[in-house]
Design a protein around this motif. Structure first.
Motif, PDB file in Angstrom:
ATOM      1  N   PHE A  90       0.893  -1.068   0.085  1.00 23.80           N
ATOM      2  CA  PHE A  90       0.011   0.054   0.020  1.00 23.80           C
ATOM      3  C   PHE A  90       0.901   1.168   0.043  1.00 23.80           C
ATOM      4  CE2 PHE A  90      -2.348   2.986   2.383  1.00 23.80           C
ATOM      5  CZ  PHE A  90      -3.675   3.386   1.352  1.00 23.80           C
ATOM      6  N   THR A  91       0.824   2.179  -0.899  1.00 20.45           N
ATOM      7  CA  THR A  91       1.508   3.171  -1.144  1.00 20.45           C
ATOM      8  C   THR A  91       0.675   4.534  -1.198  1.00 20.45           C
ATOM      9  OG1 THR A  91       1.810   3.103  -3.467  1.00 20.45           O
ATOM     10  CG2 THR A  91       3.473   1.773  -2.218  1.00 20.45           C
ATOM     11  N   GLU A 135       4.381  12.123  -1.945  1.00 19.13           N
ATOM     12  CA  GLU A 135       3.717  12.666  -3.034  1.00 19.13           C
ATOM     13  C   GLU A 135       4.637  13.161  -4.036  1.00 19.13           C
ATOM     14  OE1 GLU A 135       0.741  13.238  -3.696  1.00 19.13           O
ATOM     15  OE2 GLU A 135      -0.370  12.814  -1.827  1.00 19.13           O
ATOM     16  N   ASP A 136       5.855  13.104  -4.176  1.00 17.06           N
ATOM     17  CA  ASP A 136       6.728  13.088  -5.269  1.00 17.06           C
ATOM     18  C   ASP A 136       7.908  12.164  -5.121  1.00 17.06           C
ATOM     19  OD1 ASP A 136       8.202  14.577  -3.246  1.00 17.06           O
ATOM     20  OD2 ASP A 136       8.382  16.416  -4.606  1.00 17.06           O
ATOM     21  N   VAL A 150       6.364  11.367 -18.135  1.00 17.34           N
ATOM     22  CA  VAL A 150       6.283   9.960 -17.453  1.00 17.34           C
ATOM     23  C   VAL A 150       4.908   9.334 -18.055  1.00 17.34           C
ATOM     24  CG1 VAL A 150       5.996   8.738 -15.505  1.00 17.34           C
ATOM     25  CG2 VAL A 150       7.480  10.638 -15.289  1.00 17.34           C
ATOM     26  N   ALA A 151       4.773   8.260 -18.281  1.00 18.68           N
ATOM     27  CA  ALA A 151       3.604   7.443 -18.980  1.00 18.68           C
ATOM     28  C   ALA A 151       2.504   7.705 -17.908  1.00 18.68           C
ATOM     29  CB  ALA A 151       3.901   6.016 -19.290  1.00 18.68           C
ATOM     30  N   GLN A 165       2.551   7.669 -13.741  1.00 17.97           N
ATOM     31  CA  GLN A 165       2.292   9.110 -12.758  1.00 17.97           C
ATOM     32  C   GLN A 165       2.027   8.969 -11.367  1.00 17.97           C
ATOM     33  OE1 GLN A 165       0.477  11.845 -15.230  1.00 17.97           O
ATOM     34  NE2 GLN A 165       1.772  11.592 -16.907  1.00 17.97           N
ATOM     35  N   GLY A 166       2.641   9.606 -10.505  1.00 17.42           N
ATOM     36  CA  GLY A 166       2.167   9.546  -8.961  1.00 17.42           C
ATOM     37  C   GLY A 166       3.002   8.737  -8.242  1.00 17.42           C
ATOM     38  N   ARG A 167       4.405   8.294  -8.793  1.00 14.98           N
ATOM     39  CA  ARG A 167       5.170   7.107  -8.181  1.00 14.98           C
ATOM     40  C   ARG A 167       6.510   8.002  -7.816  1.00 14.98           C
ATOM     41  NH1 ARG A 167       4.518   1.422 -11.343  1.00 14.98           N
ATOM     42  NH2 ARG A 167       2.263   1.366 -11.186  1.00 14.98           N
ATOM     43  N   GLY A 168       6.456   9.159  -8.310  1.00 13.11           N
ATOM     44  CA  GLY A 168       7.852   9.999  -7.975  1.00 13.11           C
ATOM     45  C   GLY A 168       8.727   9.828  -9.074  1.00 13.11           C
TER      46      GLY A 168
END
Length: 407
Positions: free
Chosen positions: A105-106, A189-190, A336-337, A341-344
């Motif tokens: 869970f991230t 968040e980033d 970023v594809a 996105q949202g994974r830093g």
């Protein structure tokens, strides 16, 4: 008088458990207020209501032997069927099953789940739920099933994990957090951890607040906070800091002409959303031909990131001379594809581009769409500031970051 229809909640949550009282904290704090305001709907269901023997038993010994007990399929099937029966003909919730054998869970997963209109959590106990329940949910009830792990440890049951996940997900639902800006500069968040924070009084027990925070210089404060985020991440979570760390499936390297076809498609996929956000189609990246991409790879330092062989991100840099005669590193085509996105990864690629600058280069700059709020937020968090005055290109903004070097 015509009755006003009840407000439809932004997120509906159902939890099935043998310990309903365990979920009582969901009545408290911001989650409880969101429920009272109709933004969030939470219903907790007792699994034992679907057990029909006099002991209301929900577990039995495992086939194949071994220690512990396994939760029986029939009570779970009936409980899930009862929840799904409340749905409309086309509505189907997403079933989340906490378990140590699930996907981690991230924060990225929390954002993903926050987009769902309806989540059902199944709180297992003992050695877990009979696997056929998950098969039944997928194949017979038509549910998307996600087994999710809160971390690399074992809990007595899923209730603690559900409390954590519901809090992490619900706070991302619009309206739950009063000041939405507080969601921006947070850990994970980033890809970086949050900077240290301070409040009154100053000093306190002989300890002073860092002077820069009292300066009123917002650019200096942003730069200090970014440095603190990097330092804290390096000390506590170095696996988050570099693109090649903490992700065995990610490869980052300089691009070659062989990467051009995939890179061309990636840029088209990324800049379509930019065109929509900015209500314009004259974005150069949308009009580059394959030959243009090949030429750019030869003319600029271009990095590509591949995960499990697939090209998922890229960035390019070039050195240009400013009006003052100083050298500036210009960062372009950071993409970023969409599904990655949202994974830093974007922040890591940006840091990689910045690190490529020599000590003689004192500034890094980039351009993005004036309405690309997500991009602007990323860059400002990375220490960039908006340049005042009219932009070089209509409909865009230029951002610059001053480098701290020994030069």
């Amino acid at each position: 008088m015509t009755a006003v229809p009840a407000r439809r909640p932004a997120l509906r949550v159902d939890v099935v458990t043998i310990f309903p009282d365990y979920l009582a904290p969901l009545d408290l704090s911001l989650i409880g207020k969101a429920r009272a305001d109709g933004i969030l709907e939470v219903a907790v269901h007792d699994l034992r209501e679907h057990a029909h023997d006099r002991h209301r038993s929900v577990d039995d010994t495992p086939y194949g032997g071994g220690a512990g007990m396994v939760m029986k399929p029939q009570p779970w099937a009936e409980a899930l069927e009862a929840v799904v029966a409340k749905a409309g003909p086309t509505e189907r919730p997403r079933l989340v099953v906490p378990g140590p054998g699930g996907a981690p869970f991230t924060q990225a997963m929390a954002r993903e789940l926050a987009q769902e209109p309806w989540l059902v959590f199944a709180c297992g106990r003992y050695e877990g739920i009979d696997e056929r329940v998950l098969d039944h949910a997928r194949e017979d009830l038509g549910l998307e099933v996600s087994v999710v792990s809160l971390g690399d440890y074992v809990l007595n049951g899923g209730e603690v994990a559900v409390l954590a996940m519901v809090e992490a997900v619900a706070r991302l639902v619009p309206g739950v957090i009063g000041n939405a800006a507080s969601l921006v500069e947070e850990s994970h968040e980033d890809g970086l951890l949050e900077y240290p924070v301070y409040t009154k009084p100053d000093p306190w027990r002989g300890r002073a607040v860092p002077e820069v925070l009292l300066s009123g210089n917002h650019a200096a404060i942003a730069a200090w906070r970014h440095e603190q985020r990097l330092a804290r991440t390096a000390a506590r979570r170095p696996d988050l800091l570099h693109p090649s760390l903490g992700d065995a499936g990610l490869e980052v390297r300089l691009a070659t002409p062989a990467d051009a076809p995939e890179l061309h498609l990636l840029m088209l996929a990324c800049w379509v959303s930019e065109a929509v956000s900015n209500d314009r189609l004259d974005i150069p990246a949308l009009h580059e031909s394959l030959d243009d991409v090949v030429t750019a790879i030869a003319a600029h330092r271009t990095w590509v990131a591949r995960r499990a062989g697939r090209l998922v991100g890229s960035v390019r840099t070039s050195v240009r001379t400013t009006a003052t005669g100083a050298d500036d590193l210009f960062v372009g085509r950071l993409c970023v594809a969409p599904d990655q996105q949202g994974r830093g990864l974007g922040r890591r690629l940006l840091a990689l581009a910045e690190d490529d600058a020599t000590d003689a280069i004192r500034t890094v700059s980039l351009i993005t769409g004036a309405r690309s709020e997500r991009n602007i937020r990323l860059y400002r968090k990375a220490g960039y500031r908006l340049l005042p005055g009219p932009p070089q290109i209509a409909g865009t903004v230029e951002l610059v970051k001053r480098r701290r070097t020994g030069a």
